[in-house]
Design a protein around this motif. Structure first.
Motif, mmCIF file in Angstrom:
data_model
loop_
_atom_site.group_PDB
_atom_site.id
_atom_site.type_symbol
_atom_site.label_atom_id
_atom_site.label_comp_id
_atom_site.label_asym_id
_atom_site.label_seq_id
_atom_site.Cartn_x
_atom_site.Cartn_y
_atom_site.Cartn_z
ATOM 1 N N ASN A 156 0.809 -1.218 0.000
ATOM 2 C CA ASN A 156 0.000 0.000 0.000
ATOM 3 C C ASN A 156 0.847 1.276 0.000
ATOM 4 O O ASN A 156 0.486 2.280 0.608
ATOM 5 C CB ASN A 156 -0.945 -0.013 1.209
ATOM 6 C CG ASN A 156 -2.037 -1.048 1.049
ATOM 7 O OD1 ASN A 156 -3.004 -0.844 0.328
ATOM 8 N ND2 ASN A 156 -1.888 -2.183 1.723
ATOM 9 N N GLY A 157 1.981 1.199 -0.690
ATOM 10 C CA GLY A 157 2.756 2.403 -0.957
ATOM 11 C C GLY A 157 3.839 2.736 0.039
ATOM 12 O O GLY A 157 4.446 3.808 -0.054
ATOM 13 N N PHE A 158 4.137 1.855 0.989
ATOM 14 C CA PHE A 158 5.171 2.128 1.983
ATOM 15 C C PHE A 158 6.466 1.387 1.642
ATOM 16 O O PHE A 158 6.440 0.288 1.094
ATOM 17 C CB PHE A 158 4.706 1.702 3.379
ATOM 18 C CG PHE A 158 3.648 2.582 3.974
ATOM 19 C CD1 PHE A 158 3.994 3.652 4.778
ATOM 20 C CD2 PHE A 158 2.301 2.348 3.717
ATOM 21 C CE1 PHE A 158 3.021 4.467 5.329
ATOM 22 C CE2 PHE A 158 1.323 3.156 4.263
ATOM 23 C CZ PHE A 158 1.670 4.220 5.068
ATOM 24 N N TYR A 159 7.567 2.010 2.004
ATOM 25 C CA TYR A 159 8.867 1.353 1.857
ATOM 26 C C TYR A 159 9.672 1.588 3.131
ATOM 27 O O TYR A 159 9.470 2.575 3.849
ATOM 28 C CB TYR A 159 9.613 1.872 0.626
ATOM 29 C CG TYR A 159 9.898 3.353 0.615
ATOM 30 C CD1 TYR A 159 11.109 3.865 1.100
ATOM 31 C CD2 TYR A 159 8.960 4.254 0.115
ATOM 32 C CE1 TYR A 159 11.375 5.220 1.088
ATOM 33 C CE2 TYR A 159 9.207 5.618 0.102
ATOM 34 C CZ TYR A 159 10.413 6.095 0.582
ATOM 35 O OH TYR A 159 10.668 7.446 0.578
ATOM 36 N N GLU A 160 10.597 0.682 3.410
ATOM 37 C CA GLU A 160 11.336 0.726 4.671
ATOM 38 C C GLU A 160 12.452 1.773 4.606
ATOM 39 O O GLU A 160 13.087 1.970 3.579
ATOM 40 C CB GLU A 160 11.913 -0.650 4.983
ATOM 41 C CG GLU A 160 12.298 -0.837 6.438
ATOM 42 C CD GLU A 160 12.543 -2.298 6.796
ATOM 43 O OE1 GLU A 160 13.042 -2.533 7.914
ATOM 44 O OE2 GLU A 160 12.233 -3.191 5.973
ATOM 45 N N TRP A 221 8.808 2.951 8.330
ATOM 46 C CA TRP A 221 8.235 2.913 6.990
ATOM 47 C C TRP A 221 7.784 4.302 6.549
ATOM 48 O O TRP A 221 7.297 5.091 7.360
ATOM 49 C CB TRP A 221 7.038 1.961 6.959
ATOM 50 C CG TRP A 221 7.405 0.549 7.298
ATOM 51 C CD1 TRP A 221 7.591 0.021 8.546
ATOM 52 C CD2 TRP A 221 7.646 -0.509 6.368
ATOM 53 N NE1 TRP A 221 7.929 -1.306 8.452
ATOM 54 C CE2 TRP A 221 7.968 -1.661 7.132
ATOM 55 C CE3 TRP A 221 7.613 -0.596 4.984
ATOM 56 C CZ2 TRP A 221 8.255 -2.880 6.546
ATOM 57 C CZ3 TRP A 221 7.895 -1.812 4.389
ATOM 58 C CH2 TRP A 221 8.216 -2.945 5.171
ATOM 59 N N ARG A 222 7.930 4.560 5.257
ATOM 60 C CA ARG A 222 7.519 5.853 4.686
ATOM 61 C C ARG A 222 6.625 5.617 3.473
ATOM 62 O O ARG A 222 6.888 4.730 2.660
ATOM 63 C CB ARG A 222 8.736 6.668 4.269
ATOM 64 C CG ARG A 222 8.395 8.014 3.590
ATOM 65 C CD ARG A 222 9.639 8.838 3.386
ATOM 66 N NE ARG A 222 10.247 9.141 4.674
ATOM 67 C CZ ARG A 222 11.518 9.514 4.832
ATOM 68 N NH1 ARG A 222 12.312 9.602 3.782
ATOM 69 N NH2 ARG A 222 11.981 9.780 6.032
ATOM 70 N N HIS A 223 5.584 6.425 3.361
ATOM 71 C CA HIS A 223 4.705 6.321 2.200
ATOM 72 C C HIS A 223 5.322 7.049 1.014
ATOM 73 O O HIS A 223 5.917 8.120 1.166
ATOM 74 C CB HIS A 223 3.329 6.907 2.504
ATOM 75 C CG HIS A 223 2.267 6.493 1.533
ATOM 76 N ND1 HIS A 223 2.065 7.150 0.331
ATOM 77 C CD2 HIS A 223 1.365 5.473 1.571
ATOM 78 C CE1 HIS A 223 1.084 6.559 -0.327
ATOM 79 N NE2 HIS A 223 0.634 5.547 0.393
#
Length: 243
Positions: A156-160, A221-223
């Motif tokens: 849903n658009g998040f990455y570490e 996590w960041r969108h």
């Protein structure tokens, strides 16, 4: 198309314009009779009666001059009194806001007002809609070999990210239960503060990040669209609780 109608209406005045949405498909233009129409609105009572006679009022529409696509404190106060969606136009964009509860002071109820719904509502008020993360096992999934957040965040658009990269709106994923899966999220607000809601009998709240939080942190996590978010959505909602 109703969205185009709303955006066009918003461009016709340098003050706030307002209207009512019927059946989510018709805009009824209304008169703004507020004594400060450049920063607030009040729908004329006669216009409201006319709209009610025509169809089912499903939402309130208004505009913000300039580029300010977040609900003000007054907007949030009135929205929650009405219990309706509010459509807001600003900067040639339109956003639909759900009447989600105030972010602070919520009582914990799993699946209704918990840490996931709080983070979802924070993002909603600030500019991004996130889906519900469905659990196969429902309550207690964190003890049943199900990684709900680790599964759904990347989808849903998040990455570490790394701790050194931490910025407002980043998600802090924690493992608060010994032997369980990562199951608690906090939203970073900047200045070493977070907003979150745990199930230890506490209300949803803002508080400083503590060493105990970091000891149980699993990942950050960041969108991918975080630049679209506006912190004013949080602080206007908090201000609305005091007016």
């Amino acid at each position: 198309m109703i969205i185009d109608d709303c955006l066009q209406f918003a461009t016709e005045s340098e003050q706030e314009v307002c209207g009512l949405i019927l059946d989510n498909r018709i805009l009824v233009r209304c008169r703004n009779v507020h004594n400060e129409p450049d920063k607030n609105f009040r729908i004329h009572a006669d216009d409201w009666k006319i709209a009610e006679a025509v169809g089912n009022i499903t939402a309130v529409f208004h505009s913000h001059p300039g580029d300010r696509l977040v609900l003000s404190a007054n907007d949030r106060k009135m929205q929650l009194k009405m219990g309706l969606d509010w459509w807001l136009a600003s900067g040639n964009r339109l956003r639909i806001f759900k009447p989600v509860p105030h972010l602070l002071g919520r009582h914990f109820e799993y699946g209704v007002t918990d840490c996931h719904t709080l983070s979802k509502d924070v993002y909603h008020l600030c500019g991004i809609d996130l889906p519900e993360f469905n659990s196969v096992n429902e309550q207690g999934w964190w003890l049943k070999n199900e990684n709900l957040y680790l599964k759904n965040l990347p989808l849903n658009g998040f990455y570490e990210i790394e701790k050194s990269q931490l910025e407002p709106f980043d998600i802090i994923l924690r493992t608060p239960f010994h032997g369980g899966n990562p199951s608690h999220v906090m939203v970073y607000l900047g200045d070493n503060r977070v907003i979150h809601h745990d199930c230890a009998g506490n209300l949803s709240r803002r508080e400083p990040l503590r060493p105990a939080h970091w000891r149980t942190t699993h990942s950050l996590w960041r969108h991918k669209q975080c630049s679209d978010l506006n912190l004013a959505g949080i602080y206007e909602d908090i201000l609305a609780m005091s007016i």
